[in-house]
Design a protein around this motif. Structure first.
Motif, short mmCIF file in Angstrom:
data_model
loop_
_atom_site.label_atom_id
_atom_site.label_comp_id
_atom_site.label_asym_id
_atom_site.label_seq_id
_atom_site.Cartn_x
_atom_site.Cartn_y
_atom_site.Cartn_z
N UNK A 146 0.90 -1.41 -0.26
CA UNK A 146 -0.12 -0.56 0.27
C UNK A 146 1.13 1.20 0.00
N UNK A 147 1.82 1.14 0.73
CA UNK A 147 2.93 2.65 0.73
C UNK A 147 3.67 3.09 -0.48
N UNK A 148 4.04 1.45 -1.14
CA UNK A 148 4.79 1.80 -2.58
C UNK A 148 3.40 2.30 -3.63
N UNK A 149 2.64 1.48 -3.88
CA UNK A 149 1.66 2.09 -4.11
C UNK A 149 1.35 3.52 -4.65
N UNK A 150 0.81 4.26 -3.18
CA UNK A 150 1.12 5.45 -2.55
C UNK A 150 1.68 6.22 -2.88
N UNK A 151 3.12 6.17 -2.93
CA UNK A 151 4.54 7.09 -3.22
C UNK A 151 4.36 7.20 -4.80
N UNK A 152 3.74 5.78 -5.31
CA UNK A 152 4.10 5.85 -7.30
C UNK A 152 3.22 6.17 -7.49
N UNK A 153 1.71 6.49 -7.13
CA UNK A 153 0.82 6.84 -7.90
C UNK A 153 0.94 8.22 -9.40
N UNK A 154 0.70 7.49 -10.30
CA UNK A 154 0.55 8.40 -11.52
C UNK A 154 -0.43 8.91 -11.91
N UNK A 155 -0.85 9.67 -12.40
CA UNK A 155 -2.44 10.26 -13.67
C UNK A 155 -1.90 8.91 -14.80
N UNK A 156 -3.64 9.10 -14.66
CA UNK A 156 -3.87 7.63 -16.35
C UNK A 156 -4.80 7.74 -16.72
N UNK A 157 -5.33 7.49 -17.96
CA UNK A 157 -5.95 7.11 -18.34
C UNK A 157 -6.65 5.69 -18.43
N UNK A 158 -8.39 5.90 -17.92
CA UNK A 158 -8.96 4.35 -17.94
C UNK A 158 -9.75 3.74 -18.94
N UNK A 159 -9.83 3.03 -19.87
CA UNK A 159 -10.92 2.44 -20.54
C UNK A 159 -11.39 1.24 -20.91
N UNK A 160 -12.47 0.85 -21.50
CA UNK A 160 -13.69 -0.12 -21.06
C UNK A 160 -13.97 -0.32 -22.27
N UNK A 161 -13.71 -2.15 -22.67
CA UNK A 161 -14.44 -2.57 -23.90
C UNK A 161 -14.42 -3.84 -24.04
N UNK A 162 -15.48 -4.03 -25.03
CA UNK A 162 -16.02 -5.90 -25.27
C UNK A 162 -15.23 -6.59 -26.15
N UNK A 163 -15.46 -7.43 -26.72
CA UNK A 163 -15.17 -8.55 -27.16
C UNK A 163 -16.02 -9.73 -27.22
N UNK A 164 -16.24 -10.53 -27.95
CA UNK A 164 -16.63 -12.10 -28.59
C UNK A 164 -16.19 -13.06 -28.83
N UNK A 165 -15.42 -14.19 -28.09
CA UNK A 165 -14.73 -15.03 -28.60
C UNK A 165 -15.37 -16.50 -28.08
N UNK A 166 -16.27 -17.63 -29.26
CA UNK A 166 -17.27 -18.04 -29.33
C UNK A 166 -16.27 -20.01 -29.54
N UNK A 167 -15.03 -19.41 -30.37
CA UNK A 167 -14.74 -20.73 -31.10
C UNK A 167 -13.68 -21.39 -29.92
N UNK A 168 -13.61 -21.28 -28.62
CA UNK A 168 -12.56 -21.72 -27.78
C UNK A 168 -12.69 -22.60 -26.56
N UNK A 169 -13.82 -22.19 -26.15
CA UNK A 169 -14.19 -22.67 -24.94
C UNK A 169 -15.97 -23.38 -25.31
N UNK A 170 -15.97 -24.00 -24.54
CA UNK A 170 -17.24 -25.24 -24.07
C UNK A 170 -18.30 -25.86 -23.69
N UNK A 171 -19.53 -25.80 -22.94
CA UNK A 171 -19.80 -26.38 -21.73
C UNK A 171 -19.39 -27.46 -21.40
N UNK A 172 -18.78 -28.26 -20.48
CA UNK A 172 -18.43 -29.29 -20.52
C UNK A 172 -19.48 -30.63 -19.45
N UNK A 173 -20.28 -29.91 -19.25
CA UNK A 173 -21.56 -30.82 -19.23
C UNK A 173 -22.80 -30.69 -19.38
N UNK A 174 -22.89 -32.43 -19.93
CA UNK A 174 -24.28 -33.10 -21.09
C UNK A 174 -25.04 -34.23 -20.41
#
Length: 318
Positions: free
Chosen positions: A6-34
């Motif tokens: 916590x001390x190091x994080x507070x001492x090293x604080x810098x201004x920053x920009x926050x961005x958020x986005x979403x994608x979709x990937x449905x070819x690599x994950x599968x339900x495993x219960x059948x």
């Protein structure tokens, strides 16, 4: 160490920009219960098994991406995706597909650091039993999955929008009292005999179905020795209205969707295995259906309701 961090994080604080986005990937994950032809529910029933009727549940193909751009142009990229990182197999230690994703992204963006947060993947893995040849395993396939996910993350990064407004930070944790299943003396004795036969080699573990049986036997012996309930801690970290929800277990995808539904924020990331693991967190329906994940946890069918009620309380009180 926590105070130092916590001390190091507070001492090293810098201004920053926050961005958020979403994608979709449905070819690599599968339900495993059948659902099988005999009406039973099986986990990982085998690729091409002719007795498969249909998957039980839905994957979450959403790829959540957060970018923190620091004043010195370095970037921190946070990726949230739901998929068991167990592709390589064996008993060694590996970063798996998240590690390969990180390598691929750093190759494209040398000034970035990548943090992966696994989503509600308790009933999701990399195997497609209904389409033989579509998926594989091992290090090479883990690299392929990591590269595919990295490509989607990179695409999202090209069209992200900067988060507007003040970035206030809030956090809250809640200890939930969760009941355990109870077992009879007869169930305990039967489990003891099965485990004894397993260790002596008289009973052989052949497939995922037999894995379910032996897992339930071990869990029965465990339940016979532990108290009626335990406390598990859930938490929410909110950064500028972006909610990270943490659960100490392998959460089923439908519970993850339930948390996102009751969240007051449109940006809610569900994170599994946060600060520990209490096993699988199946849905109420899954407890009625059975299967490996239900056999391999100590809870009752009320678990889903307790979790959702707990998160509703946190959201309302923040």
């Amino acid at each position: 160490k926590l105070c130092d961090a916590a001390y190091l994080a507070k001492r090293n604080m810098k201004s920053a920009k926050l961005s958020i986005g979403y994608g979709k990937e449905d070819s690599i994950s599968f339900i495993r219960r059948f659902r099988m032809k005999d009406g039973s529910i099986r986990t990982n029933p085998g690729v091409g098994n002719p007795d498969i009727v249909e998957p039980v549940g839905q994957i979450n193909p959403t790829v959540g991406v957060i970018k923190v751009e620091l004043a010195d142009k370095r970037e921190i990229i946070i990726v949230n995706f739901a998929l068991h990182p167990d592709i390589i197999g064996g008993s060694g230690i590996s970063a798996g597909y998240p590690g390969r994703m990180r390598v691929a992204l750093k190759r494209l963006l040398p000034n970035c650091e990548v943090l992966f947060l696994n989503g509600a993947a308790g009933d999701i893995n990399h195997i497609d039993p209904m389409n033989p040849g579509n998926t594989s395993s091992g290090y090479k396939y883990a690299t392929k999955v990591g590269n595919i996910l990295a490509a989607e993350v990179f695409k999202v990064l090209q069209k992200m929008k900067e988060h507007e407004g003040d970035i206030d930070i809030k956090a809250k944790t809640l200890n939930l009292k969760v009941s355990h299943r109870r077992v009879s003396d007869q169930e305990r004795q039967e489990a003891y005999e099965l485990v004894k036969a397993f260790h002596s080699g008289e009973w052989e573990q052949k497939d995922m179905g037999s894995t379910t049986i032996i897992a339930r036997a071990y869990q029965t012996l465990n339940l016979a020795e532990i108290p009626d309930r335990r406390y598990i801690q859930i938490q929410v970290l909110s950064i500028g209205g972006l909610n990270f929800t943490g659960l100490p277990g392998e959460v089923f995808s439908d519970i993850g969707r339930g948390i996102q539904t009751i969240s007051p924020s449109k940006h809610t990331f569900v994170v599994s295995l946060v600060n520990g693991s209490h096993g699988y967190f199946p849905t109420e329906d899954a407890f009625a259906e059975g299967g490996y994940e239900v056999s391999n946890n100590p809870f009752t069918s009320k678990l889903e309701g307790v979790l959702l009620k707990g998160f509703k309380y946190i959201f309302d009180s923040m």
